[in-house]
Enzyme design. Sequence first.
Site, PDB file in Angstrom:
ATOM      1  CB  ALA A  97      32.731 -20.378 -14.095  1.00  0.00           C
ATOM      2  CD  GLU A 102      33.904  -8.891 -14.111  1.00  0.00           C
ATOM      3  OE1 GLU A 102      34.232  -8.322 -15.173  1.00  0.00           O
ATOM      4  OE2 GLU A 102      33.940 -10.135 -13.963  1.00  0.00           O
ATOM      5  CB  ALA A 103      38.329  -6.758 -15.059  1.00  0.00           C
ATOM      6  CG  HIS A 105      31.082 -21.329 -28.902  1.00  0.00           C
ATOM      7  ND1 HIS A 105      30.404 -22.021 -29.900  1.00  0.00           N
ATOM      8  CD2 HIS A 105      30.200 -20.412 -28.407  1.00  0.00           C
ATOM      9  CE1 HIS A 105      29.178 -21.547 -29.998  1.00  0.00           C
ATOM     10  NE2 HIS A 105      29.033 -20.573 -29.111  1.00  0.00           N
TER      11      HIS A 105
END
Length: 532
Positions: free
Chosen positions: A14, A34-35, A470
């Site tokens: 996303a 972002e990690a 999922h």
Amino acid sequence: MEEFDYVIVGAGAAGCVLANRLSASGRNNVAVIEAGGNDNHIWIKVPAGFNKTVYNDKLNWGYETAPGPHIDGRKIRFPRGKVLGGSGSINGHLYVRGQAADYDTWAQLGCRGWSWTDVLPYFKRAESRVGGSDEVRGRDGPLVIEDQRDPHVLSNAFMAANETLGLKRTPDYNSGDQEGTLLYQNMMRNGLRWSPVDAYLKPAMKRPNVQVITHALVERVDLDGKRATGITYRQHGQTKQVRARRDVILAGGAINTPQLLQLSGIGNPDDLAAIGVAVKHALPGVGRNFRDHYAVRVSALVKGAGSLNERSRGLRLVGEVLRYAATRKGLLTTAPSHAGGYFRTRPGLETPDMQLYFAPASYGGGRYGTTVLDTVPGMTLGAAQLRPESTGHVRALTADPTAKPEIQPNYLADQIDRDALLAAMKYLRKLLATPPLADYVIRENFPGPDVQTDEQWLAHARATGSTTYHPVGSAKIGTDPMAVVDPASMRVVGMQGLRVADASCMPTMVSGNTYAATNMIAEKASDLIPET
């Protein structure tokens, strides 16, 4: 302190879409936090590298589920990508939109604007697809969807056996009507993984109004009353802040998004009190409504087919590497699942409730949780219930942002789920006995012929089943008291300047792999956010 119009937390399926679309006009400055690190890794690019990446600690958050009360108290490894591209850089490449009825159900639950008719334009906008009808498939989007370049003889036999049992071959399972047997479509381009980084983020990073900050663990969303003003993150041992002029957008996925909300004081007051976090905004649905697909496997020893097990060793592997380098075909272009199908496990269902997976390979004697190929020729058949009734939760266990949250999918809690998997496992065994697939079978070796009764089959499911990676639903869109996100604006309910757009938003599970639906959510959100 740096300041941007939009601050996006997470550079996964996303976050990459949002970074690209929200920066495209040039009017907005966008930061992506972002990690993980960059995706410059050989096994991310090579499709068959899934086996090398999915449990790689350098690319992974290393999660596991809490002990499952209905699966013999087992914990299950629960990989999520910690790298640019997120799980889209380590997943199994399958592109599955789900059924039209999935999204019509969302609309019926109060999520107006999310019916199949509403979301189809965003699926189309996202993809470049050769094949299928122009009515349902996109032609010039950033996400490249390819057919398999080199289908295996066993995959063709699997589909033919399904046809013998009455399951038609579907021309395009991504048309909204899934029912039938099929070869999976893949997110690949010219024999390479085509990740959200390739499709969306790299083009966005060429723009002067986009900044990507890696190795940055977000500790909290900064709040001024009911308004998000930015985020605090830790990078290389230093605490830093970024301000958002317009919005903070959470795109960390169904695990990290609810955890970050909780660490920021947004969530169920009881959950927050348990970890000593002051309540900034009470939202009982944060971390609830969590769902995941639970799958079971049956495997067999095979003959006369050249399964991937043999092709992955010795001189044959050398040949496969050379073939891949020259033609971008062969073993190294394969995804974990090659063929599949969608069918109904009982009368009275309007649409399929079961997804089939097939691989001309076998792993660890058939068990999930390992990517080591067997040394003997084999194949694997798997099944996962499409819309599980069992729900669980994601809950921070401490106020420490480096601590892993509790992940409890509550697999097989509902009788409907158990009944559906029981029917599916029996169907998988029937497939093994059906020509032409049966012509290649030496014997079933997992779980083996000793498993016969319903009780034995269910014991097999409890003892050996696993996640299909999922997770969804833990910050759902909706209008009911447990909704976390407004479906019309993607704002966190009752908040300003804070939005969520990722897999956690799904109010119910889609019928299949969740990457495509997550991509669509972000595409649609990128239109809703500037307008609201």
